[in-house]
Design a protein around this motif. Structure first.
Motif, short mmCIF file in Angstrom:
data_model
loop_
_atom_site.label_atom_id
_atom_site.label_comp_id
_atom_site.label_asym_id
_atom_site.label_seq_id
_atom_site.Cartn_x
_atom_site.Cartn_y
_atom_site.Cartn_z
N GLU A 101 51.27 28.08 42.03
CA GLU A 101 51.44 29.42 41.93
C GLU A 101 52.92 30.01 42.27
N PRO A 102 53.83 30.40 41.43
CA PRO A 102 54.84 30.48 42.11
C PRO A 102 55.58 32.14 42.42
N THR A 103 56.50 31.98 43.29
CA THR A 103 57.24 33.34 43.44
C THR A 103 58.67 32.93 43.34
N PHE A 104 59.55 33.72 42.94
CA PHE A 104 60.84 33.68 42.42
C PHE A 104 61.86 34.34 43.43
N PHE A 105 62.97 34.00 44.02
CA PHE A 105 63.44 34.62 45.06
C PHE A 105 64.89 34.21 44.54
N SER A 106 65.82 35.24 44.79
CA SER A 106 67.34 35.08 44.57
C SER A 106 67.99 36.11 45.48
N LEU A 107 69.14 35.58 46.01
CA LEU A 107 69.75 36.05 46.97
C LEU A 107 71.30 36.90 46.39
N PHE A 108 71.61 38.22 47.01
CA PHE A 108 72.74 39.02 46.72
C PHE A 108 73.57 39.39 47.77
N PRO A 109 74.66 39.84 47.35
CA PRO A 109 75.52 40.27 48.40
C PRO A 109 74.80 41.11 49.66
N ARG A 110 75.33 40.90 50.79
CA ARG A 110 74.63 41.57 51.94
C ARG A 110 73.44 41.11 52.45
N ASN A 111 73.30 39.93 51.88
CA ASN A 111 71.83 39.28 52.29
C ASN A 111 70.74 39.74 51.70
N VAL A 112 70.99 40.64 50.71
CA VAL A 112 69.77 41.30 49.96
C VAL A 112 68.97 40.25 49.15
N LEU A 113 67.55 40.25 49.49
CA LEU A 113 66.71 39.15 49.01
C LEU A 113 65.79 39.69 48.01
N ALA A 114 65.83 39.12 46.78
CA ALA A 114 64.99 39.82 45.78
C ALA A 114 63.67 38.88 45.60
#
Length: 303
Positions: A101-114
């Protein structure tokens, strides 16, 4: 096509302090890919097993994309039945197969985690934190804090009498994440001891008269939840209360007031899970279009 929710957090140090520089997301993804097979399955929070993988988004296409780290919750003993026209059969996995069962993570500038979870039983942000720290990918351990609106603090200050409090917690969260909120920590500890890796939701109801002390205790729990790091680890936090100014009934949803947004994703028919491409596109849209201004505002408020 269906809808899922993207929620935004900030990666910090273990004390909740802002990191001095952006984390190297490409290097983190490479490290996840390089994990040896015998170390790939990681226990997080002492209650859940996760498996990490990465997705390198294509650079061409009709919509922008972002790279992803996917954490799958691994269930080795699936006791489900499949139904087709009133005929049931067990869901039997092969010898080397597991239910994920998945969760998807992505990292953006200023260490913002989606974070885009497929369901309430998928890994949460606590799993990402524990997974990265377990693999020792970075120089030091990380923490994660929610990008929340300061209105949450003001809403708590406006409470005269709390009449209802509802909190929901994912299956991967440890009682240690709620050290500042003993009520929530104790309930979670009992659930983990007796039931194992389950997510649950509980509601506390208080009378409008005669329970002022109980109301004060519950409000203090909420204040600690919001001002500490606990709010990062709940999937629902909502209160019903009488306002201090005019004693009128009101409600406040702490998760909806945080930086979250609904996104449309394409599902794989067989698994009812988002395709990697649609999760990547939805996350990119959530950051770049839907919530960019809110994210920047939340970062400024926490400076």
């Amino acid at each position: 096509m269906t809808e899922r929710t993207v929620r935004f957090f900030e990666i910090t140090d273990v004390h909740g302090h802002r990191l001095p520089a952006d984390l190297p997301f490409e290097a983190i993804r490479n490290a996840v890919n390089d994990v040896a097979e015998d170390k790939a399955y990681v226990s997080v929070g002492n209650t859940m097993e996760v498996l990490g993988s990465t997705y390198e988004a294509p650079t061409s296409g009709p919509r922008p994309t972002v790279p992803l780290i996917t954490l799958d919750r691994i269930t080795r003993d699936v006791r489900l039945r499949i139904e087709r026209r009133r005929n049931y059969r067990p869901l039997v996995l092969g010898q080397d197969e597991t239910w994920a069962e998945p969760t998807f993570f992505s990292l953006f500038p200023r260490n913002v985690l989606a974070v885009l979870r497929n369901s309430g039983s998928a890994p949460g942000v606590a799993s990402f934190r524990d997974y990265i720290n377990h693999l020792e990918i970075l120089d030091g351990a990380i923490g994660v804090t929610p990008l929340a609106d300061r209105n949450a603090v003001r809403a708590i200050a406006d409470v005269d009498t709390l009449t209802k409090l509802t909190v929901a917690i994912g299956a991967d969260v440890s009682p240690d994440d709620f050290d500042g909120t003993p009520l929530i920590a104790d309930v979670l500890r009992q659930a983990r001891t007796r039931l194992g890796a389950v997510g649950f939701e509980f509601t506390v109801k208080l009378a409008t008269q005669g329970q002022a002390e109980a109301s004060d205790i519950a409000v203090d729990e909420l204040r600690q939840l919001v001002e500490g790091n606990g709010l990062a680890h709940v999937t629902k936090a909502q209160m019903t209360y009488r306002r201090l100014e005019d004693h009128r009934a009101d409600t406040y949803n702490f998760i909806q007031e945080a930086v979250t947004t609904g996104v449309v994703v394409e599902l794989v028919d067989q698994t009812v899970q988002p395709t990697l491409r649609s999760a990547s596109e939805a996350t990119a849209k959530a950051y770049n279009e839907d919530k960019y201004d809110d994210i920047q505002s939340a970062l400024r408020l926490s400076d």
